[in-house]
Each structure stands twice: as C-alpha cells, then as structure tokens.
Design an enzyme around this catalytic site. Structure first.
Site, PDB file in Angstrom:
ATOM      1  N   SER A 190       0.884  -1.685  -0.109  1.00  0.00           N
ATOM      2  CA  SER A 190       0.140   0.037   0.351  1.00  0.00           C
ATOM      3  C   SER A 190       0.683   1.396  -0.644  1.00  0.00           C
ATOM      4  O   SER A 190       1.241   1.306  -0.871  1.00  0.00           O
ATOM      5  CB  SER A 190      -0.977  -0.065   0.802  1.00  0.00           C
ATOM      6  OG  SER A 190      -1.660   0.955   0.884  1.00  0.00           O
ATOM      7  N   HIS A 213      -7.680  -5.166  -1.306  1.00  0.00           N
ATOM      8  CA  HIS A 213      -7.120  -5.035  -0.965  1.00  0.00           C
ATOM      9  C   HIS A 213      -4.974  -5.456  -0.074  1.00  0.00           C
ATOM     10  O   HIS A 213      -4.761  -5.693   0.019  1.00  0.00           O
ATOM     11  CB  HIS A 213      -6.625  -3.765  -0.105  1.00  0.00           C
ATOM     12  CG  HIS A 213      -5.326  -2.690  -0.319  1.00  0.00           C
ATOM     13  ND1 HIS A 213      -5.196  -1.958  -1.649  1.00  0.00           N
ATOM     14  CD2 HIS A 213      -5.132  -1.635   1.497  1.00  0.00           C
ATOM     15  CE1 HIS A 213      -3.929  -1.564  -0.749  1.00  0.00           C
ATOM     16  NE2 HIS A 213      -4.083  -1.002   0.901  1.00  0.00           N
ATOM     17  N   ASP A 258      -8.879  -4.703  -5.932  1.00  0.00           N
ATOM     18  CA  ASP A 258      -8.757  -3.496  -4.988  1.00  0.00           C
ATOM     19  C   ASP A 258      -9.928  -2.439  -4.788  1.00  0.00           C
ATOM     20  O   ASP A 258      -9.723  -2.116  -5.498  1.00  0.00           O
ATOM     21  CB  ASP A 258      -7.209  -3.316  -5.039  1.00  0.00           C
ATOM     22  CG  ASP A 258      -7.117  -2.652  -3.738  1.00  0.00           C
ATOM     23  OD1 ASP A 258      -7.477  -2.335  -2.838  1.00  0.00           O
ATOM     24  OD2 ASP A 258      -5.450  -2.728  -3.847  1.00  0.00           O
TER      25      ASP A 258
END
Length: 722
Positions: free
Chosen positions: A592, A699, A667
């Site tokens: 991320s 995600h 995601d």
C-alpha cells in the site's frame, strides 16, 4: 563397550535435542495458523462493574459467558446458540445500554473494510425470547438505550423496529444505490474516518440523529469481478478521487414522538466540508457534531438543541497541516467534556466546560497520549495509554483530572492496553512484547496491582522454542538529522566477520508505526523465515511516522514520498556501510503506502537498492481518495507538483534493479489502476520488470491459498534477486 554405547547414546541425544531446537519455519506454517495466538473475544464490561462478558466458541456453537472480575470464575451463560432453535451459530454480540437485551449477529458478510451485512436477532435476557429484526440482511442494528427499539440501515434507508408493538417504521425514503445514503457512511468516510454507523440514539431514546450522504455528483469507479461465470460482472461504486466531488453531507434529527425529521442548520456557513463524528451528550436534548473543512486543518465542535434546533460553536481548532479526528470525545455528568489535541505539539488530554472553555490541560510532556480509556467520576481520575516510556512501547496510566497524581499502572516493557470495568475498580491488561506472547491479566485500577492471570499463550511460546527464533533487536539510527526507530533481525548463526544481504521493510504513512515492541504479526514470522535463510531484515520508521510529536509527523505535509524516501535511502546507505552487510545486495519492500515507498526507493535510490517489491501500491496520489490524500496534500489543483514530483510513475526511467509489482484486481481501496499506469510507464520506458495480478482479490490479497501463494512468490523473488 559399555562406555562406547553410552557415548553413542549421548551423541544421539545431543543431536536430537539440537535438531529439536533448530526447527525451521515454513511458509505453510505461517499461513495455516500454526503460530496463532489465543485472545478474549468480544470483551464487554458489565454495568455492575463486578463482571465481564466474553464470546466463547465450543464444539460448533457459541455462547456469551459472564465472569466475575475478582474470582475470574464463570458466573453464568447468558445465551448459547445450541439452546436457540433459530440460530446455529452467532459471530458477535452487542448489549443494549441497560443490558436487558442482546443483538446476536449471524450470516455476516463483508461489504468493504468495515461494513457488513447480516441477519440479526435480539435476545431478551429476562424472558429468553428471541426476535428476528428483519428477514433481510441489514446493516448496523443498534438498540435504543432501554432496549425497546432497534434502528438499522437497509437499502440506504433507516428503519426503527418497536419490539413491544412488533411494528417497523421506515423513517427515510429517498435512499438509492450510488445516489443517496441515510445513516450509513459512504465508501470514503468508512475507509478514512473509520466508521460505518452514521446514526445515534440520544440518552432516552426519543431522538435519532443521522447523517445523510448525497453521492449524486461523486464520480463512479468500476472494476470487473471475474468470478466463475462465462462473463465477468462489474462492481460500480462511488469513489471520490483527490480533487473530485465529495458526497454532500447533511445532519438530521428524527423525533420519534412527532415522527418528523428536522434538519440541522448551523450559523456558520460551510461550503465543502465533512461531518466525521456525531455524539449525543448526557443531556437528551443536546447533540454534539464535529465539522471539518475539506483541507481538514480546521475542526469545529458544535452543540445542537434537538428541541428548537439551535446550535452553538463551543470549540474551534486550527492547524497549519491537519487535525486528526478521534473517538476520544467524552462527556462527563455535568456535560463538561474530555478532548484530545496536538495543540502543544504532542497529543494530550484536555478538559473543557460544556460551553467550550478550557478548564485544564490534563496531561503534558514531550510524549503522546495514544488512547483515552475513560473517566472515573467518583475519584476524579482519567485513565489513558501513552508512549511516555519510549515511543515503541505503550503503558497504561491514571491521572487526576486536575493533572496531578499521575501513576504508571503497568510495569512490563512492551505494549500494554487496558479494558476497564464499568466502575473503574479493575482493568484487564493485554500485554505483549517482541519476546512475550499476548497475556491477559486482571489488575486493580487504583494502583495497577496484579490480581490474577486470566489467559496466557504459554503453549505457543513452548512450541516456538523448537524454532529458536532470531531476536528482533531494537535501536535507533541517526538519519538526516533525526534519531529514527529501527529493528533488525539477524540469522541465528550471525558472524560479524561475514557479509549478509539486507532486506528492508517499511510502511511509512503519516502517523503510522512499524517499529514497535509488540508480539509477532504474521509477517514477522516471514522475516524470521528469511533470517533463517541467511538474510538480515531491518525496518526503519522515517520522518512522517507517528508518536514522536506533531512536527516529526507533519514534516511530510504537501510532499508525500519526499522525506520518507530520502530517509529510507539514507538509512540503507548507512546500514550498507556496516562491515557485515553486503551493500551490493540490498532490497526493500512494502504494501500500500509501503509499496508507493518501495517503488520510489528503488527508482530514486537506484545506486543503493538492487531490488524492490511493491504490493498494492499507490503510484500517484491523483488516483487515491479525497479524505486521506487531501488531508496531507490538499488538492491536485492546488498542489500539482506535490502530486507529481514524487509519483514513482515519473521516475521509472531511473530503474536499474529488479522490480516485482503485485496487485489484486478487485482492490476497492488502492485501485489496480495504480499498477496498470505504472506498468504502462515502465513499458514505455523500456524497463524490464515482473508483475502479478491476483484475480478478484481486494487490498488484503487473501482467501484460500492466496496469502501462501503471494509470500511464496515474494520469497522466490528475493532468493533469485538478492
């Protein structure tokens, strides 16, 4: 011969014992639950202050059991699924305020990170009657304070069910998917303000306040869901990217007596704003609401009268960067309130009158309050958690509301967190460190004295002895004028006269912390696994991370990816200068925000890092949501260079090392669009790289064998390229 046999036996025994103490971690063991810890599920302190309830699982059924704080013995079982004909299993529970009824959650399915749908029942403790709230799957059912009614969301509208009349009243009618939401947050509020239920009962159940979201003008994002069918389906939802239109929010109060909805109108004009929190005071007629501007550097606290809809601004904070929204607002019996703020440069506790006049700054010092637990009215005592004993540690403290008589209630160095009894007589402390698995202990709140051990993970600790895990060494490293927190894991047979490859991990997002003295997460076992394979693994929390004061955290404002990347590159250079690290074999990875960082570190630090792995990375903040991104960057229209100068997409031409890019195709948070744009930029720059897309994974990239596959792939890539 006798001595020879004895010698052979001893040698064999030593070999067996040595082998038993050097068991190697496997990727399968990490992801199949071998190292899972035991905890206390859904802990709830009962109103009487003498007992607590937990959710227990046994032989395919669930039960809510009540225990005595003093003896820790089980007092009673309030309800168990095996006694309920309609429910085979429930996964969670919530009490009404008066604890007369319990909501039982069944058939729960996730929507996004925090939101769920489920079938819910209400259990009456006294009569043992069970009532289904709705035949439909609903959201966020919440009992009124007296337990006689329940409010919930369904298909973007709000409903109230009365158990005495068994009638359900629909109170909003304009809810529509991807257009209007009543009482449930939209995607960006859920993700960035961390709440789903946007409605609240008042103290006596006569009013229900709620936030309405008009998403009509918010742009839509769509992603293919491949599934198993012949044709994929499309998931389309509203997602405001940086600089784009947000949902228009408004605050309303439903009067249960008149059955009318009254609109909240404030005396201060707001044009583009958020309502990140609403909370009723102890006065059943007064609602508090927090409003913040789009930049999130101004936060206003309003008091609103449900009787005549008048409003009063009682507190207004401003900051040169941004103000974090918390759940720490607490109203005392006289409606004065506790508030936390970074006003003096560190997060501390403040006490205000109900009119917003500062009574006292309760805590002070060059350290951060990390959690507020509550206020003991009887003893005028505030309970909280802080990093006063070092920014990588957490301890529980008490202090009088006038700021005197501070006591440290926990003594073990590591991470301590507390759950207090309703009358603040006891607290259950959860403690862990990098060397101690989580343990749950009962303490007296007055002085922190240990009463009893409730639960340990001694069996896990004993099992881990066979693996002889390397030690996680904590230290600081002086980088770019700052002492940065760091941990390092070396192979057990580490020899300072040899050289080892270095693999670095970081997340680095604003206010985050990756270097902390707590028990192993799953990834830690992966790092131990890599250390067993001969790698040194290190993690450095650079500028922009949390718990070292506002200035340290907010230095990255308007330039995400600049100072944080500089710190990772410089830290790697300094570690590479150590005699035992091979400076030609250094890699970095992250997920991320960490993937955004590892990409930039490889490109900008192409003479430092040989390889990098980026999982689900943001590759341009132009693709991310409004609330998070603009909090730190303002809008792209206002700050184009801040968005582009540190976007890894614009630095792909610098790539020299090996790069692995990974993303989930479904995601909903960091869209796979980020990776696709990066891939296209790399192709056009004629740069070779490897990448992996996990179909229909969000995600978190998990489900079935997905995590095992992901970490196997990353492990193989590290072995081949570092």
């Amino acid at each position: 011969m006798k001595y020879l046999k004895s010698s052979l036996f001893i040698c064999l025994l030593v070999t067996v014992l040595t082998s038993a103490q050097n068991k190697e971690i496997t990727l399968d063991a990490i992801w199949n639950g071998t190292f899972r810890t035991e905890g206390m599920q859904s802990l709830h302190s009962m109103n009487n202050g003498k007992q607590y309830a937990v959710l227990n699982f046994e032989q395919g059924s669930t039960a809510i059991d009540v225990y005595d704080y003093k003896t820790l013995s089980k007092v009673e079982t309030l309800v168990k699924s095996s006694d309920l004909e309609a429910i085979k299993y429930f996964s969670d529970y919530t009490f009404s305020k008066d604890e007369s009824k319990i909501i039982l959650a069944t058939e729960v399915e996730p929507i996004f990170r925090r939101s769920t749908l489920g079938v819910f029942y209400v259990y009456d403790i006294k009569t043992k009657a069970l009532a289904k709230i709705s035949d439909e799957k609903i959201q966020e059912p919440t009992l009124s304070p007296d337990g006689k009614k329940v409010a919930y969301g369904f298909n973007n509208n709000l409903y109230i069910k009365d158990f005495e009349s068994n009638q359900t009243t629909q109170i909003t009618f304009d809810g529509e998917k991807n257009k209007i939401i009543n009482g449930i947050t939209d995607w960006v509020y859920e993700e960035e303000f961390a709440f789903v239920r946007a409605f609240e009962w008042n103290a006596d159940g006569s009013y229900l306040a709620f936030i309405r979201f008009d998403e009509t003008e918010v742009p839509e994002f769509s992603m293919d869901v491949y599934g198993q069918g012949l044709y994929p389906e499309q998931d389309v939802f509203k997602y405001p990217k940086a600089g784009e239109a947000n949902a228009l929010v408004s605050l309303h109060i439903y009067d249960l007596k008149s059955k009318k909805i009254n609109d909240v109108k404030l005396s201060k004009p707001y044009s583009d704003f958020y309502i990140p929190r609403i909370e009723w005071t102890n006065d059943a007629n007064v609602l508090s609401a927090q409003y913040t501007n789009r930049h999130q550097n101004e936060l206003d606290l309003w008091m609103i009268s449900a009787n005549n809809m008048s409003s009063k601004l009682v507190l207004a904070e401003k900051d040169k960067a941004y103000i974090d929204v918390t759940d720490n607002l607490t109203f005392l019996k006289d409606n004065s309130f506790i508030w936390t703020s970074e006003t003096d440069g560190y997060n501390h506790i403040y006490h205000y009158s109900k009119d917003g006049k500062l009574i006292n700054q309760v805590t002070k010092g060059p350290w951060e309050v990390t959690n507020y637990y509550g206020f003991d009215e009887k003893n005028n005592t505030v309970f909280y958690q802080s990093v006063e004993n070092g920014s990588i540690n957490r301890d529980v403290y008490s202090i009088r509301i006038d700021g005197n008589n501070k006591k440290r209630l926990t003594q073990n160095e590591g991470t301590n967190s507390a759950d207090f009894s309703a009358d603040f007589t006891y607290f259950i402390n959860t403690f862990s460190s990098s060397t101690k698995a989580p343990e749950y202990t009962l303490h007296t709140a007055k002085d922190g004295k240990l009463v009893k051990v409730i639960k340990e993970n001694s069996s896990l600790e004993k099992n881990l002895e066979a693996y002889n895990l390397p030690k996680k060494e904590f230290s600081t490293i002086a980088v770019n004028g700052n002492d940065l927190n760091m941990w390092m894991i070396k192979p057990n047979d580490f020899d300072a006269s040899k050289t080892y490859p270095l693999f670095m991990f970081q997340y680095s997002g604003p206010g985050s912390q990756s270097v902390k003295n707590t028990w192993h997460a799953a990834n830690d076992y992966w790092y131990y696994f890599l250390a067993q394979k001969g790698y040194i693994v290190a993690c450095v929390d650079g500028r922009g991370t949390g718990f070292k004061g506002a200035d340290f955290k907010k230095v990255t404002q308007n330039e995400l990816g600049k100072y944080e990347v500089e710190d990772q590159i410089q830290a790697a250079k300094q570690l590479g200068a150590l005699n035992y690290i091979d400076q030609n074999r250094m890699g970095i990875w992250g997920w991320s925000y960490g993937g955004f960082m590892s990409s930039n570190a490889l490109f900008k630090g192409n003479d430092v890092f040989k390889m990098a792995i980026a999982v689900a990375p943001v590759t341009s903040w132009r693709y991310y949501d409004t609330i998070y991104t603009e909090r730190y960057m303002t809008t792209p229209q206002e700050n184009p260079s801040g968005y582009d100068d540190n976007s890894p997409i614009f630095h792909v031409d610098k790539l020299k090392g090996n790069f692995l890019l990974i993303h989930g195709s479904a995601d909903d948070n960091v869209h796979v669009q980020n990776t696709m744009q990066m891939v296209e930029a790399l192709i056009q720059a004629n740069k070779q790289f490897e990448w992996m897309i996990y179909p229909d994974k969000n995600h978190g990239i998990y489900g079935g064998n997905t995590r095992l596959h992901l970490y196997t792939k990353m492990t193989n890539y590290i072995k081949e390229n570092l």
